[in-house]
Motif scaffolding. Sequence first.
Motif, short mmCIF file in Angstrom:
data_model
loop_
_atom_site.label_atom_id
_atom_site.label_comp_id
_atom_site.label_asym_id
_atom_site.label_seq_id
_atom_site.Cartn_x
_atom_site.Cartn_y
_atom_site.Cartn_z
N ALA A 148 29.84 -38.95 -14.91
CA ALA A 148 30.30 -37.58 -15.19
C ALA A 148 31.81 -37.63 -15.40
O ALA A 148 32.52 -38.26 -14.62
CB ALA A 148 29.96 -36.64 -14.03
N PHE A 149 32.29 -36.97 -16.46
CA PHE A 149 33.70 -37.11 -16.78
C PHE A 149 34.26 -35.82 -17.35
O PHE A 149 33.52 -34.94 -17.81
CB PHE A 149 33.91 -38.26 -17.77
N SER A 150 35.60 -35.75 -17.32
CA SER A 150 36.34 -34.64 -17.92
C SER A 150 37.58 -35.22 -18.57
O SER A 150 38.22 -36.12 -18.02
CB SER A 150 36.74 -33.59 -16.87
N GLY A 205 34.02 -32.45 -8.16
CA GLY A 205 33.56 -32.74 -9.51
C GLY A 205 34.73 -32.92 -10.47
O GLY A 205 35.84 -32.49 -10.23
N PRO A 206 34.48 -33.59 -11.62
CA PRO A 206 35.56 -33.89 -12.56
C PRO A 206 36.28 -32.66 -13.09
O PRO A 206 37.50 -32.59 -13.09
CB PRO A 206 34.85 -34.65 -13.69
N ALA A 207 35.55 -31.64 -13.58
CA ALA A 207 36.20 -30.48 -14.21
C ALA A 207 37.06 -29.73 -13.21
O ALA A 207 38.21 -29.37 -13.49
CB ALA A 207 35.15 -29.55 -14.82
N GLU A 208 36.54 -29.47 -12.02
CA GLU A 208 37.31 -28.72 -11.02
C GLU A 208 38.50 -29.54 -10.53
O GLU A 208 39.57 -28.99 -10.25
CB GLU A 208 36.40 -28.35 -9.85
N THR A 209 38.32 -30.86 -10.41
CA THR A 209 39.44 -31.71 -10.02
C THR A 209 40.58 -31.61 -11.04
O THR A 209 41.75 -31.44 -10.67
CB THR A 209 38.97 -33.17 -9.91
#
Length: 722
Positions: free
Chosen positions: A587-589, A550-554
Amino acid sequence: MLLQTRIILFVLATVTVVAGLLLGFSALREDAADRRAKELELARLDTSWQLAVSGAAGRIDQNLGRLAGDAEIARAVEAEDRGALNRRVSALGIVPASGTVPATGGGLTDVNLLSESGDLLFSTDPALDPAPLLNRGALDGILSGQKLARGVRLVDGERLVVVAGAPIYAGTGTGGGAGSGAGVAGAVVAGVEFKAALDVLRRTTGARVFAVARNGAAIDGETDPLWPAVRVLVRPAERRIATFAEGGRRYALASLPVADLAGGRVATVLIAGDVTQAEEEQALWSAAYVAAAALVLLGALGLLYGFLRRNFSTLDGAVKALQDLSHGRAMGYLELPAGNDEIGRIAGAVEVFRGVMREIERTAGQRERRLRRQQRFIRRQMEALAVTLEEEARQNLLEELRQIEAETHDAHSAQSKGVGDELGLLALGFSRLATRVSTQQVQLTQMVRDLREALADKRRLISLQQELEIARTMQLTILPQVFPDLPELDIAARMIPAKEVGGDFYDFFPISEHKVALVIADVSGKGIPAAFFMLITRTMLRAIAESGVGPAETMRRVNNLLAAENEQMMFVTVFYGELDLRTGVLAFSNGGHNPPLRMTADGTVAPLERTPGIALAAMPDMPFGERSVTLETGDMAFLFTDGVTEAFNGEEVMYGDGRLVDAVARQREAGARNGLDGVLADVARFTAGAPQSDDITCLVLRWRGASPAPVAAGNPAEAAVA
């Protein structure tokens, strides 16, 4: 100025500086001693206050033991029978009057009886839902039977009491007390007025005691005549000692913050002690110290002046004799004493000097003939050297020689001008000639050296330009140049570095069968360091993103990896998103990057929502937020770096976010490639050929809508990107 005067002034300045330093160090030492004394006094008064609190709490112990040791109260607490507790406490005379603060024997003002679980079973507080006198942390210590609680508590947010607590053991009074190993059935907590501790403190210290609440309002001591002077010095949150004068006396005011049993500050106790006599004695000792230092200084200077005056009288006679010799009066000097001291050695030197003058007069004729021969030799050498110079320099030098000879021939006598002066003029001309020849040689040598270095620098520059061009080509080759032709998505991107290589980058790659990742980033700085950091970031981001976390964990993982080995303190702003080709959900961060712009099908342009997070590699273990947005058919997402909005024209005007929003809005009907070209063309028109100050990078995607058929096996998006 005479030597003895200079010596006296120097010694005076030295002694003055030393005395000043001693006085300064003494003042610093006194300040340090004063601070230490204040700390010790604060520690002593703090101990006195703790003893005062313990003394006030001691007034509670007798009634506390009577309540804790009562068998009926122990059984009622164990059974949690509130009615039985009220009856028994009433029988013992502890019945609060309605709407008033209860008063019990021994001066108790508050009583709490609590169960083993900490529930309040009985309280003298008439409120409907009274709060316990102790918090849960203090109660746990009592209920475990390990310690007793003593200290100050703020009751109902406005009233201060000194409280003490004790456990109630099951079976009290029937042989099952604490000594027989019975368990704890509950606890009893009682309190007395806060002023009881202040009264104990007054008796033990003999000083004037005041107390103020957290907001500075007076609690006790406001009737004392000293209170108006104390009130202006109140600093409720500070632990300090301040001095003040009142009524012709000097006082030291100690401020001691009072801590609640829960750990917070609830009041401040002020203790004023008379220090008039101590300060007068201190001032007297300081004045005596300064006077003694001044007397020592004056005595030393007086002794030095007498010593120099006696010894320099002899030296003055020797100086007068030397002055006579310097004016040619060889027989007019004084008879100086002989000896091994300085004066005797000066007399011997004067005698030698007179003999030397006589020898000079005898050899003057021989020296004149020798100097004439040297003069002719110098002329010939100068003329020979002048031939090697350039024409203009040679003519200038010959003109200087003619002027020197004219000045020499105009001398009216050997005594008025002197042969030595003539030789000196010729030597000056020879020196100028040598300087000109040497300068010309140095210039030629330097020109050859500079030419060689210029050729070497040119070769290195050509080699460096070739290497930078190779690095530029490699960097542009690493970034995706051809994007997949997907039925759901139209995408285009471009990077324009400000130097040969840049720190911006973009990327587009599949991470699963139905998801693709899109990235745009900006590394701090420009040039080769930023390019290396860009390659490292891009590699790490790809490796972690393909794991599907996922974006946040990446972003979190990449940030920790970059921050761990970031000795150059570089950082990178990153926008990372994952687009689901089946639903259009993006989905983005965002790690400190410019938020992308989204243009809907009706032409509305707005930035995507920001997410929590800072630039990567700035600090390890930082959290990153994640948001998502669903793209509708025809929506365009415009990702960019700050090189776009911070582009400047020739008048130092910045392109800005407003112009970018307008430029994107004009691409409503354009595809990804045409939209990208349109925005970059608008930026180029604005800058009008001004130098590019930063890397410019853009990534544009146009959502065509989810494909009605499922994605075919083999992941065509992945194959096309690869």
